[in-house]
Design a protein around this motif. Sequence first.
Motif, PDB file in Angstrom:
ATOM      1  N   UNK A 102       3.678  -3.607  -5.870  1.00  0.00           N
ATOM      2  CA  UNK A 102       2.949  -2.343  -5.995  1.00  0.00           C
ATOM      3  C   UNK A 102       3.033  -1.823  -7.425  1.00  0.00           C
ATOM      4  N   UNK A 103       4.226  -1.929  -8.030  1.00  0.00           N
ATOM      5  CA  UNK A 103       4.379  -1.523  -9.426  1.00  0.00           C
ATOM      6  C   UNK A 103       3.543  -2.372 -10.357  1.00  0.00           C
ATOM      7  N   UNK A 104       3.475  -3.662 -10.051  1.00  0.00           N
ATOM      8  CA  UNK A 104       2.648  -4.575 -10.845  1.00  0.00           C
ATOM      9  C   UNK A 104       1.180  -4.163 -10.771  1.00  0.00           C
TER      10      UNK A 104
ATOM     11  N   UNK B  47       0.833  -1.208   0.000  1.00  0.00           N
ATOM     12  CA  UNK B  47       0.000   0.000   0.000  1.00  0.00           C
ATOM     13  C   UNK B  47       0.865   1.256   0.000  1.00  0.00           C
ATOM     14  N   UNK B  48       1.911   1.272   0.809  1.00  0.00           N
ATOM     15  CA  UNK B  48       2.813   2.425   0.881  1.00  0.00           C
ATOM     16  C   UNK B  48       3.410   2.716  -0.492  1.00  0.00           C
ATOM     17  N   UNK B  49       3.883   1.675  -1.166  1.00  0.00           N
ATOM     18  CA  UNK B  49       4.514   1.857  -2.474  1.00  0.00           C
ATOM     19  C   UNK B  49       3.511   2.247  -3.552  1.00  0.00           C
ATOM     20  N   UNK B  50       2.323   1.674  -3.510  1.00  0.00           N
ATOM     21  CA  UNK B  50       1.299   2.038  -4.493  1.00  0.00           C
ATOM     22  C   UNK B  50       0.886   3.495  -4.323  1.00  0.00           C
ATOM     23  N   UNK B  51       0.829   3.949  -3.079  1.00  0.00           N
ATOM     24  CA  UNK B  51       0.512   5.351  -2.812  1.00  0.00           C
ATOM     25  C   UNK B  51       1.584   6.269  -3.395  1.00  0.00           C
ATOM     26  N   UNK B  52       2.858   5.891  -3.280  1.00  0.00           N
ATOM     27  CA  UNK B  52       3.945   6.683  -3.849  1.00  0.00           C
ATOM     28  C   UNK B  52       3.766   6.855  -5.354  1.00  0.00           C
TER      29      UNK B  52
ATOM     30  N   UNK C  96       7.523  -1.972 -12.155  1.00  0.00           N
ATOM     31  CA  UNK C  96       7.682  -2.799 -10.959  1.00  0.00           C
ATOM     32  C   UNK C  96       9.153  -2.970 -10.596  1.00  0.00           C
ATOM     33  N   UNK C  97       9.994  -3.222 -11.609  1.00  0.00           N
ATOM     34  CA  UNK C  97      11.431  -3.390 -11.365  1.00  0.00           C
ATOM     35  C   UNK C  97      12.048  -2.128 -10.780  1.00  0.00           C
ATOM     36  N   UNK C  98      11.642  -0.965 -11.297  1.00  0.00           N
ATOM     37  CA  UNK C  98      12.180   0.288 -10.783  1.00  0.00           C
ATOM     38  C   UNK C  98      11.751   0.528  -9.343  1.00  0.00           C
ATOM     39  N   UNK C  99      10.533   0.147  -8.997  1.00  0.00           N
ATOM     40  CA  UNK C  99      10.092   0.278  -7.601  1.00  0.00           C
ATOM     41  C   UNK C  99      10.989  -0.538  -6.673  1.00  0.00           C
ATOM     42  N   UNK C 100      11.345  -1.751  -7.096  1.00  0.00           N
ATOM     43  CA  UNK C 100      12.238  -2.565  -6.278  1.00  0.00           C
ATOM     44  C   UNK C 100      13.613  -1.938  -6.130  1.00  0.00           C
ATOM     45  N   UNK C 101      14.129  -1.351  -7.213  1.00  0.00           N
ATOM     46  CA  UNK C 101      15.457  -0.729  -7.174  1.00  0.00           C
ATOM     47  C   UNK C 101      15.473   0.497  -6.265  1.00  0.00           C
TER      48      UNK C 101
END
Length: 313
Positions: free
Chosen positions: A256-258, A54-59, A275-280
């Motif tokens: 979250x990126x997915x 949720x935190x990452x999707x909000x970003x 999604x990959x960039x969110x992980x990085x």
Amino acid sequence: MSALICGSFAFDTIMVFQDRFKNHILPDKVHILNVAFHVPDLRREFGGCAANIAFNLKLLGGDPLPMGTVGKDFAPYAHWMDQHEIPRTHVKEIEDSYTAQAFITTDQDDNQITAFHPGAMDFAHEVQVGEVQGVKIGIVSPDGRQGMIDHARQFAEAGIPFVFDPGQAMPLFSREDFQQFIEQATWICVNDYESQLLSDRTGWSPHEIAEKVEALVVTCGGEGSHIYLSGKRLEIPAARARVVRDPTGCGDAYRAGLLYGLMNGLDWEVTGRVAALMGAIKIEQHGTQNHSFTRDEFHSRYRESFGRELDLN
């Protein structure tokens, strides 16, 4: 469009031992193990799969609705969620329990000794998908066993497409359970180890699993990720991390990126790269919810990593 994110909330207490466990554990005495480690470095982080996603999707500018169960000690976490405008309308407090907690001690070789207390997470079945209105997409991420079973069934019965993300909960389920999850899910997301375990448990190869869902997404850490679609496999490169500090929570950031890509109708090539960039970006910070970026910064990082513009229109 709102995404209902079913999963855990947890406090992560992380301690760093400034030595190596192997220097203090006698191999021939492990049957009477009694050790104590002096840990001058300690952090208490907000974690749990639903909250991290949720935190990452909000970003990213998405609209997350996290759902799960927490304990009587949740107040500081609730304040954190309020600060970041993440709704708590579907987070239920279990009065006689503590919020799930992980106590992690890491040595200088990055070995970890972890104790995990599930606490309120084991009551996840007490919140239900049907209680939430206006949801168009969902995810079942690691949580209490019965909660994951119930939420997958409830998504399927409501006709709401959802991602099945078993993660560290995989040991809780049987062959029949996994086959049922795959039949119910719209998409599946696992890491490469979990993918092999899923194939071993079900007897189905990744390509066979992909024929039963719209896509099987397999993350491979620094090697990128694979997206299995009907009859083909897309190779998604890893995004460039400027520094590697803490991989904990990178999988949740990827998910979250997915979700963001699926919610916004992006094609799989773009969705996988977002999604990959969110992980990085996450791996560059300690903890699972301590990173941030602006929209312009994200676009710049996407161009830097993949040599192309990110078009979200």
